[in-house]
Scaffold this motif. Sequence first.
Motif, PDB file in Angstrom:
ATOM      1  N   PHE A 211      46.997  50.061  33.075  1.00 60.55           N
ATOM      2  CA  PHE A 211      48.272  49.429  33.403  1.00 60.55           C
ATOM      3  C   PHE A 211      49.347  49.567  32.327  1.00 60.55           C
ATOM      4  CE2 PHE A 211      46.549  46.424  36.913  1.00 60.55           C
ATOM      5  CZ  PHE A 211      46.744  47.411  37.858  1.00 60.55           C
ATOM      6  N   PRO A 212      49.059  49.375  31.047  1.00 63.93           N
ATOM      7  CA  PRO A 212      50.131  49.568  30.056  1.00 63.93           C
ATOM      8  C   PRO A 212      50.704  50.988  30.060  1.00 63.93           C
ATOM      9  CG  PRO A 212      48.345  48.327  29.083  1.00 63.93           C
ATOM     10  CD  PRO A 212      47.854  48.819  30.431  1.00 63.93           C
ATOM     11  N   MET A 213      49.885  51.981  30.402  1.00 68.46           N
ATOM     12  CA  MET A 213      50.375  53.363  30.458  1.00 68.46           C
ATOM     13  C   MET A 213      51.433  53.551  31.529  1.00 68.46           C
ATOM     14  SD  MET A 213      47.197  55.958  29.842  1.00 68.46           S
ATOM     15  CE  MET A 213      45.768  55.019  30.325  1.00 68.46           C
ATOM     16  N   ILE A 214      51.356  52.776  32.616  1.00 67.99           N
ATOM     17  CA  ILE A 214      52.283  52.959  33.732  1.00 67.99           C
ATOM     18  C   ILE A 214      53.319  51.834  33.822  1.00 67.99           C
ATOM     19  CG2 ILE A 214      50.664  54.391  35.026  1.00 67.99           C
ATOM     20  CD1 ILE A 214      50.060  51.965  36.817  1.00 67.99           C
ATOM     21  N   GLY A 215      53.418  51.015  32.773  1.00 70.85           N
ATOM     22  CA  GLY A 215      54.479  50.012  32.712  1.00 70.85           C
ATOM     23  C   GLY A 215      54.135  48.639  33.248  1.00 70.85           C
ATOM     24  N   TRP A 216      52.872  48.377  33.507  1.00 70.50           N
ATOM     25  CA  TRP A 216      52.443  47.039  33.937  1.00 70.50           C
ATOM     26  C   TRP A 216      51.991  46.264  32.708  1.00 70.50           C
ATOM     27  CZ3 TRP A 216      51.103  45.239  39.178  1.00 70.50           C
ATOM     28  CH2 TRP A 216      51.638  46.057  40.172  1.00 70.50           C
ATOM     29  N   TYR A 217      51.999  44.928  32.799  1.00 69.43           N
ATOM     30  CA  TYR A 217      51.611  44.085  31.668  1.00 69.43           C
ATOM     31  C   TYR A 217      50.709  42.955  32.153  1.00 69.43           C
ATOM     32  CZ  TYR A 217      55.502  41.402  33.615  1.00 69.43           C
ATOM     33  OH  TYR A 217      56.335  40.736  34.474  1.00 69.43           O
ATOM     34  N   ALA A 218      49.935  42.415  31.214  1.00 67.70           N
ATOM     35  CA  ALA A 218      49.007  41.332  31.545  1.00 67.70           C
ATOM     36  C   ALA A 218      49.764  40.023  31.704  1.00 67.70           C
ATOM     37  CB  ALA A 218      47.949  41.204  30.456  1.00 67.70           C
ATOM     38  N   LEU A 219      49.464  39.306  32.777  1.00 63.83           N
ATOM     39  CA  LEU A 219      49.965  37.943  32.948  1.00 63.83           C
ATOM     40  C   LEU A 219      48.983  36.951  32.347  1.00 63.83           C
ATOM     41  CD1 LEU A 219      51.226  38.151  36.635  1.00 63.83           C
ATOM     42  CD2 LEU A 219      52.626  38.054  34.556  1.00 63.83           C
ATOM     43  N   ASN A 220      47.724  37.266  32.513  1.00 66.14           N
ATOM     44  CA  ASN A 220      46.623  36.518  31.903  1.00 66.14           C
ATOM     45  C   ASN A 220      45.422  37.454  31.884  1.00 66.14           C
ATOM     46  OD1 ASN A 220      45.217  36.252  34.460  1.00 66.14           O
ATOM     47  ND2 ASN A 220      46.657  34.615  34.970  1.00 66.14           N
TER      48      ASN A 220
ATOM     49  N   SER B  91      51.192  42.465  36.152  1.00 66.27           N
ATOM     50  CA  SER B  91      52.429  42.557  36.912  1.00 66.27           C
ATOM     51  C   SER B  91      53.280  43.716  36.413  1.00 66.27           C
ATOM     52  CB  SER B  91      53.231  41.259  36.776  1.00 66.27           C
ATOM     53  OG  SER B  91      54.448  41.340  37.500  1.00 66.27           O
ATOM     54  N   CYS B  92      54.150  44.191  37.298  1.00 68.75           N
ATOM     55  CA  CYS B  92      55.164  45.171  36.924  1.00 68.75           C
ATOM     56  C   CYS B  92      56.530  44.503  36.892  1.00 68.75           C
ATOM     57  CB  CYS B  92      55.167  46.351  37.892  1.00 68.75           C
ATOM     58  SG  CYS B  92      55.676  45.892  39.562  1.00 68.75           S
ATOM     59  N   GLY B  93      56.567  43.199  37.099  1.00 68.46           N
ATOM     60  CA  GLY B  93      57.809  42.455  37.143  1.00 68.46           C
ATOM     61  C   GLY B  93      58.243  42.115  38.554  1.00 68.46           C
ATOM     62  N   ALA B  94      57.713  42.834  39.532  1.00 65.75           N
ATOM     63  CA  ALA B  94      58.054  42.573  40.935  1.00 65.75           C
ATOM     64  C   ALA B  94      56.819  42.234  41.765  1.00 65.75           C
ATOM     65  CB  ALA B  94      58.761  43.783  41.537  1.00 65.75           C
ATOM     66  N   HIS B  95      55.650  42.674  41.333  1.00 65.52           N
ATOM     67  CA  HIS B  95      54.407  42.479  42.078  1.00 65.52           C
ATOM     68  C   HIS B  95      53.299  42.085  41.112  1.00 65.52           C
ATOM     69  CE1 HIS B  95      56.586  44.535  45.226  1.00 65.52           C
ATOM     70  NE2 HIS B  95      56.776  45.545  44.399  1.00 65.52           N
ATOM     71  N   GLU B  96      52.270  41.467  41.663  1.00 70.29           N
ATOM     72  CA  GLU B  96      51.120  41.053  40.860  1.00 70.29           C
ATOM     73  C   GLU B  96      49.832  41.571  41.498  1.00 70.29           C
ATOM     74  OE1 GLU B  96      48.771  36.937  39.624  1.00 70.29           O
ATOM     75  OE2 GLU B  96      50.781  36.807  40.469  1.00 70.29           O
ATOM     76  N   ILE B  97      48.919  41.993  40.649  1.00 72.36           N
ATOM     77  CA  ILE B  97      47.570  42.346  41.080  1.00 72.36           C
ATOM     78  C   ILE B  97      46.613  41.492  40.262  1.00 72.36           C
ATOM     79  CG2 ILE B  97      45.778  44.131  41.074  1.00 72.36           C
ATOM     80  CD1 ILE B  97      47.966  46.203  41.524  1.00 72.36           C
ATOM     81  N   TYR B  98      45.666  40.868  40.948  1.00 70.10           N
ATOM     82  CA  TYR B  98      44.654  40.130  40.194  1.00 70.10           C
ATOM     83  C   TYR B  98      43.269  40.451  40.720  1.00 70.10           C
ATOM     84  CZ  TYR B  98      44.813  36.464  43.855  1.00 70.10           C
ATOM     85  OH  TYR B  98      44.773  35.773  45.035  1.00 70.10           O
ATOM     86  N   PHE B  99      42.285  40.170  39.874  1.00 74.35           N
ATOM     87  CA  PHE B  99      40.915  40.589  40.113  1.00 74.35           C
ATOM     88  C   PHE B  99      39.990  39.390  40.160  1.00 74.35           C
ATOM     89  CE2 PHE B  99      43.275  43.887  38.009  1.00 74.35           C
ATOM     90  CZ  PHE B  99      42.974  45.003  38.768  1.00 74.35           C
ATOM     91  N   LYS B 100      39.064  39.413  41.130  1.00 73.29           N
ATOM     92  CA  LYS B 100      38.032  38.385  41.264  1.00 73.29           C
ATOM     93  C   LYS B 100      36.700  39.097  41.463  1.00 73.29           C
ATOM     94  CE  LYS B 100      38.647  34.664  43.669  1.00 73.29           C
ATOM     95  NZ  LYS B 100      38.897  33.730  44.780  1.00 73.29           N
ATOM     96  N   GLU B 101      35.701  38.653  40.729  1.00 72.84           N
ATOM     97  CA  GLU B 101      34.367  39.214  40.927  1.00 72.84           C
ATOM     98  C   GLU B 101      33.789  38.628  42.204  1.00 72.84           C
ATOM     99  OE1 GLU B 101      31.888  40.144  37.487  1.00 72.84           O
ATOM    100  OE2 GLU B 101      30.378  38.860  38.422  1.00 72.84           O
ATOM    101  N   MET B 102      33.307  39.514  43.059  1.00 77.28           N
ATOM    102  CA  MET B 102      32.798  39.087  44.351  1.00 77.28           C
ATOM    103  C   MET B 102      31.603  39.959  44.722  1.00 77.28           C
ATOM    104  SD  MET B 102      33.560  36.747  46.608  1.00 77.28           S
ATOM    105  CE  MET B 102      35.174  36.332  45.962  1.00 77.28           C
TER     106      MET B 102
END
Length: 129
Positions: free
Chosen positions: A30-39, A44-55
């Motif tokens: 993600f840092p390579m393509i301009g996304w940053y950690a929210l936690n 996020s990229c500033g407009a969208h969020e992706i999050y991960f859950k182990e399932m």
Amino acid sequence: MSYKYGVGIAHLEFWVKDLEESILFYSKLFPMIGWYALNRTSYSCGAHEIYFKEMPVALHPSLGVRHICFHAKSREVVDKVGEWLQSINADIIRGPQPMPQYDNSYYTVDFRDPNGFVLEVTHMPDIEL
């Protein structure tokens, strides 16, 4: 009524088999393509969020998106992602390479993350959305 965000996708939730493996992978990509950690588990990229859950897949098998394509600011970003993927022996499907059958400016790398999700990072400056 006013909204803080514009119309679009608010977030994507990824169900993953191994949260630590996924976080390690995406914390590099993600840092390579301009996304940053929210936690620790969301980006996020500033407009969208992706999050991960182990399932555990056995408990919640489901079909999902065929692939997700991320915009890159330049061909050099696509090349950097490709080099990184090669350095970790990732499952690269194709690229980095031009795809003139889509558009003369389309430049892409397609690959699988540790869960088998198909991802694409592409630079396509001449394509209008």
